[in-house]
Enzyme design. Structure first.
Site: not given
Ligand code: RUB
Length: 314
Positions: A18, A57, A121, A190, A200, A226
């Protein structure tokens, strides 16, 4: 034949893998392994593998950008195509690794000495900034939200603890209560849309709202993969809605006339964002359009299908 890909898709769907960056990396690694195993009908098989991965997803554009980057392989014959696809998968993985390092370096400059930082998160990009700033002696404490329902905040707390960073776990609804003690908020992404909005983890927009009201800077750490080239063509970001059983127990779910909703992400408008830290610099959200043009300039509509590939990514 497609077992490697089906297994990988399951891991993404069930969130064993994830987080937008990890998903993108895993997809590139999977396509690389799959390309190595193909014997005949290379194009069709790669296309099908891409479709399987993309169905997992819908929200994080990093998955789309990763798959799409690998799928832009070229070659006269199967061997050349395989080689090129593998090379592109490796390039994308390198992009992820170098971006995190740069984001840490750039983001840490935005953090003042003795700061209390809040995060939401579990974001590898946001943590890259926090870890680098901590190394430079700038971070006093980090507040991490638990991030219901999947509790990714626990991962963040463990990661901070491993680095020796003083960390405090709070429930999501305690964000405003603690905001007055916070010097800056930093979250991951995201997806960043063409108009500079941030997609996000659910709850991010409430934190941004609380930060604005308390005059606390709200920063986003987002690698340029992103940014969503699709939004430039007017496409809306799909917000994943996950199973209600993640949120409520059976005795609630079985109540007649009661609905339980579980959106996994939300949108934060650009007016709530002070800066987006990317590997190519700290940019205002208003510049998202230009980043997309710069990074995904080679975006064309081919027979009604959007084909996008970054021009370069050094
Ligand atoms: C994860 C989430 C993170 C982003 C960024 O959601 O919202 O804040 O993906 O993460 P989930 P990164 O757990 O549902 O996948 O900086 O590691 O890409």
């Amino acid at each position: 034949m497609f077992q490697i890909v089906e297994d990988a898709a399951k891991k993404i769907r069930t969130m064993e893998v994830r987080g937008a960056a990890r998903i993108a990396r895993f997809a590139a690694e999977t396509l690389k392994l799959f390309a190595e195993s193909i014997n005949g009908d290379f194009d069709e098989k790669m296309k099908k593998a891409a479709e399987i991965l993309l169905k997992t997803r819908p929200t994080a554009v990093s998955l789309y950008n990763s798959v799409n980057y690998v799928l832009r392989y070229e070659g006269e014959n199967e061997e050349e195509k395989r080689k090129n696809a593998i090379k592109r998968a490796e390039e994308f993985i390198k992009w992820i690794e170098t971006a995190h390092e740069k984001i840490g370096e750039i983001g840490a400059r935005r953090i003042r000495r003795n700061s209390v930082v809040m995060t939401h998160c579990n974001s590898s990009a946001a943590l890259a900034v926090i870890k680098e700033a901590f190394k430079q002696g700038k971070v006093k404490e980090v507040f991490a939200t638990e991030s219901r329902p999947r509790m990714q905040g626990h991962l963040t707390i463990k990661e901070l603890n491993e680095e020796g960073i003083p960390a405090t776990l709070i429930v999501d609804s305690a964000v405003r209560y603690f905001m007055d003690d916070v010097d800056c908020v930093i979250v991951g992404a995201d997806t960043i849309t063409a108009n500079g909005a941030l997609i996000n983890k659910i709850g991010t927009s409430q934190i941004a709202l609380a930060a604005k009201e308390a005059r606390v800077p709200f920063m986003v750490a987002a690698e340029t993969y992103k940014f969503s080239p699709k939004t430039l063509f007017g496409e809306l970001v799909i917000i994943e809605e996950r199973d209600a059983s993640e949120v409520a127990p059976p005795e609630i779910l079985s109540l007649k006339g009661v609905k339980v909703r579980n959106p996994a992400f939300d949108a934060t408008p650009r007016d709530y964002i002070d800066v987006i830290i990317t590997e190519i610099g700290a940019i205002p959200p208003e510049m998202a359009y230009l980043v997309i043009k710069e990074r995904f300039g080679y975006a064309i509509l081919e027979e009604g299908e959007l084909k996008i590939s970054p021009k370069h990514f050094d």
